[in-house]
Design a protein around this motif. Structure first.
Motif, PDB file in Angstrom:
ATOM      1  N   ILE A  37     -10.774  -8.742  -1.887  1.00 58.20           N
ATOM      2  CA  ILE A  37     -10.164  -7.889  -2.932  1.00 58.20           C
ATOM      3  C   ILE A  37     -10.885  -6.543  -2.347  1.00 58.20           C
ATOM      4  O   ILE A  37     -10.242  -5.418  -2.252  1.00 58.20           O
ATOM      5  N   MET A  38     -12.283  -6.432  -1.986  1.00 55.56           N
ATOM      6  CA  MET A  38     -12.993  -5.401  -1.737  1.00 55.56           C
ATOM      7  C   MET A  38     -12.313  -4.671  -0.582  1.00 55.56           C
ATOM      8  O   MET A  38     -12.015  -3.302  -0.477  1.00 55.56           O
ATOM      9  N   GLU A  39     -12.005  -5.372   0.616  1.00 52.80           N
ATOM     10  CA  GLU A  39     -11.350  -4.826   1.739  1.00 52.80           C
ATOM     11  C   GLU A  39      -9.958  -4.323   1.531  1.00 52.80           C
ATOM     12  O   GLU A  39      -9.800  -3.137   1.930  1.00 52.80           O
ATOM     13  N   ASN A  40      -9.086  -5.017   0.840  1.00 58.65           N
ATOM     14  CA  ASN A  40      -7.757  -4.324   0.413  1.00 58.65           C
ATOM     15  C   ASN A  40      -8.081  -3.157  -0.341  1.00 58.65           C
ATOM     16  O   ASN A  40      -7.042  -2.208  -0.205  1.00 58.65           O
ATOM     17  N   LEU A  41      -8.864  -3.472  -1.522  1.00 56.95           N
ATOM     18  CA  LEU A  41      -9.005  -2.207  -2.244  1.00 56.95           C
ATOM     19  C   LEU A  41      -9.156  -0.823  -1.527  1.00 56.95           C
ATOM     20  O   LEU A  41      -8.573   0.237  -1.649  1.00 56.95           O
ATOM     21  N   LEU A  42     -10.304  -0.855  -0.732  1.00 62.60           N
ATOM     22  CA  LEU A  42     -10.786   0.372  -0.143  1.00 62.60           C
ATOM     23  C   LEU A  42      -9.521   0.850   0.955  1.00 62.60           C
ATOM     24  O   LEU A  42      -9.372   1.957   0.991  1.00 62.60           O
ATOM     25  N   ASP A  43      -9.154  -0.243   1.617  1.00 61.39           N
ATOM     26  CA  ASP A  43      -7.970   0.259   2.707  1.00 61.39           C
ATOM     27  C   ASP A  43      -6.814   0.971   1.867  1.00 61.39           C
ATOM     28  O   ASP A  43      -6.396   1.878   2.649  1.00 61.39           O
ATOM     29  N   GLY A  44      -6.285   0.395   0.637  1.00 61.56           N
ATOM     30  CA  GLY A  44      -5.343   0.819  -0.129  1.00 61.56           C
ATOM     31  C   GLY A  44      -5.480   2.264  -0.488  1.00 61.56           C
ATOM     32  O   GLY A  44      -4.735   3.081  -0.710  1.00 61.56           O
ATOM     33  N   VAL A  45      -7.007   2.413  -0.915  1.00 62.12           N
ATOM     34  CA  VAL A  45      -7.056   3.555  -1.787  1.00 62.12           C
ATOM     35  C   VAL A  45      -7.056   4.688  -0.601  1.00 62.12           C
ATOM     36  O   VAL A  45      -6.416   5.895  -0.885  1.00 62.12           O
ATOM     37  N   ILE A  46      -7.343   4.537   0.423  1.00 64.44           N
ATOM     38  CA  ILE A  46      -7.333   5.473   1.318  1.00 64.44           C
ATOM     39  C   ILE A  46      -5.941   5.726   2.039  1.00 64.44           C
ATOM     40  O   ILE A  46      -5.397   6.762   2.271  1.00 64.44           O
ATOM     41  N   LYS A  47      -5.081   4.670   2.282  1.00 61.98           N
ATOM     42  CA  LYS A  47      -3.855   4.450   2.727  1.00 61.98           C
ATOM     43  C   LYS A  47      -3.049   5.329   1.943  1.00 61.98           C
ATOM     44  O   LYS A  47      -1.924   5.976   2.265  1.00 61.98           O
ATOM     45  N   HIS A  48      -3.183   4.993   0.640  1.00 60.50           N
ATOM     46  CA  HIS A  48      -2.110   5.764  -0.435  1.00 60.50           C
ATOM     47  C   HIS A  48      -2.851   6.907  -1.075  1.00 60.50           C
ATOM     48  O   HIS A  48      -2.112   7.496  -2.306  1.00 60.50           O
ATOM     49  N   HIS A  49      -3.845   7.495  -0.543  1.00 63.37           N
ATOM     50  CA  HIS A  49      -4.473   8.550  -1.360  1.00 63.37           C
ATOM     51  C   HIS A  49      -4.590   8.561  -2.808  1.00 63.37           C
ATOM     52  O   HIS A  49      -4.421   9.266  -3.499  1.00 63.37           O
ATOM     53  N   SER A  50      -5.272   7.245  -3.100  1.00 63.02           N
ATOM     54  CA  SER A  50      -5.155   7.177  -4.528  1.00 63.02           C
ATOM     55  C   SER A  50      -6.383   7.811  -5.423  1.00 63.02           C
ATOM     56  O   SER A  50      -7.386   7.672  -4.830  1.00 63.02           O
ATOM     57  N   GLU A  51      -6.197   8.454  -6.487  1.00 62.31           N
ATOM     58  CA  GLU A  51      -7.062   9.092  -7.015  1.00 62.31           C
ATOM     59  C   GLU A  51      -7.719   8.013  -8.405  1.00 62.31           C
ATOM     60  O   GLU A  51      -8.946   8.224  -8.650  1.00 62.31           O
ATOM     61  N   VAL A  52      -6.815   7.126  -8.728  1.00 62.63           N
ATOM     62  CA  VAL A  52      -7.144   6.214  -9.694  1.00 62.63           C
ATOM     63  C   VAL A  52      -6.450   4.798  -9.264  1.00 62.63           C
ATOM     64  O   VAL A  52      -5.332   4.752  -8.728  1.00 62.63           O
ATOM     65  N   VAL A  53      -7.306   3.933  -9.464  1.00 59.29           N
ATOM     66  CA  VAL A  53      -6.958   2.452  -9.144  1.00 59.29           C
ATOM     67  C   VAL A  53      -7.117   1.706 -10.414  1.00 59.29           C
ATOM     68  O   VAL A  53      -8.131   1.532 -10.960  1.00 59.29           O
ATOM     69  N   LEU A  54      -6.066   0.881 -10.984  1.00 53.80           N
ATOM     70  CA  LEU A  54      -6.251   0.100 -12.069  1.00 53.80           C
ATOM     71  C   LEU A  54      -6.463  -1.404 -11.700  1.00 53.80           C
ATOM     72  O   LEU A  54      -5.749  -1.787 -10.920  1.00 53.80           O
ATOM     73  N   ILE A  55      -7.368  -2.142 -11.870  1.00 54.75           N
ATOM     74  CA  ILE A  55      -7.545  -3.366 -11.584  1.00 54.75           C
ATOM     75  C   ILE A  55      -7.325  -4.473 -12.815  1.00 54.75           C
ATOM     76  O   ILE A  55      -8.008  -4.279 -13.570  1.00 54.75           O
TER      77      ILE A  55
END
Length: 289
Positions: free
Chosen positions: A177-195
């Motif tokens: 979860i941690m790896e996918n979360l960090l990779d996805g935030v950078i990949k999608h230029h996310s400002e907000v992530v909803l878990i």
């Protein structure tokens, strides 16, 4: 004493095949073959026994066995069909050889058993190896697929992504979860992530610790994490355990979390009907002036 047992079997292959097919037909009532059509079952049995004799004559050897096993694996036939078939072939062959001898003593009986085992055992070993290797590969591929699906990060709007979590969270999955979360935030230029933990049955100290770590990691790379899907029983558990979730926002539902995400990215949900009425009202007032 007859010593060329292999010649006896090969010269009388038609009779041995007949006897084997008759015996193997009885396995049709078993669960793994009961749903198979008579035609397919008969054709597969004939192909199977041809492969066995091919290996005895060394015409195709283990290559024919490997190809036959691979086809059955892809068709979903169980290993027990093959092992049952080989054990039937062992019994039929031994009985036939013994029936052709005018005198059966202990030495001859032992010779027959040893020779038939010498033919059958390598084939069984090859079949088991093929199935084991195939299932290990399938399990490995399924494990990778499940890992990819166990912590997906879904971009729902520019700069806003959602990670829905379903099922139990253990240490290995928390790392993923941690790896996918960090990779996805950078990949999608996310400002907000909803878990979204709506589908997580139990939130204990360990699970909360992993979520807090994930949220903190997201914060360190410049994004905001919102925990959503906190059901009343989960909220009560968190309070009873003394878990501190005050460092990042929490919402009871995904809808409320999404509304907060829009606000954090300087957007909002607008009712078009109300907006249209407001525009028409402004136009009317300007017309009167």
């Amino acid at each position: 004493m007859e010593t060329n047992l292999e010649q006896i079997v090969l010269e009388n292959s038609d009779e041995i095949v007949r006897m084997w097919l008759e015996e193997i037909q009885n396995t049709k009532t078993k669960e793994y073959t009961s749903a198979i059509s008579e035609e397919l079952f008969e054709n597969t049995n004939r192909e199977f026994v041809n492969v066995i004799f091919s290996s005895l004559e060394k015409r195709g050897g283990m290559n024919d066995i490997e190809e036959f096993a691979e086809r059955l694996i892809h068709l979903g036939w169980p290993l027990s069909y093959l092992t049952d078939g080989m054990q039937s072939f062992r019994r039929v062959t031994i009985n036939y050889i013994l029936s052709q001898s005018t005198k059966v003593d202990t030495d001859y009986f032992s010779e027959v058993l040893a020779k038939v085992d010498e033919w059958v055992d390598p084939i069984i070993n090859q079949l088991v190896d093929e199935y084991s290797g195939s299932w290990e590969n399938i399990v490995s591929l399924q494990k990778v697929a499940l890992q990819e699906l166990s912590a997906p990060l879904i971009p729902v709007m520019e700069n806003i992504t959602i990670m829905p979590l379903i099922g139990t969270i253990d240490t290995e999955r928390a790392k993923l979860i941690m790896e996918n979360l960090l990779d996805g935030v950078i990949k999608h230029h996310s400002e907000v992530v909803l878990i979204d933990i709506t589908g997580v049955p139990v939130v204990d100290t360990m699970v909360a610790h992993h979520i807090i770590q994930a949220a903190e990691a997201v914060r360190l790379i410049g994004s905001t994490c919102i925990l959503v899907g906190i059901r009343p029983e989960i909220a009560q558990t968190i309070v009873n355990l003394g878990i501190d979730l005050s460092k990042f926002p929490t919402k009871s539902s995904l809808r409320k979390g999404f509304e907060s995400a829009l606000e954090l990215t300087e957007r909002q949900i607008v009712n078009l009907t109300e907006k249209q009425d407001e525009v028409e009202s402004i136009i009317d007032s300007l017309g009167k002036e």
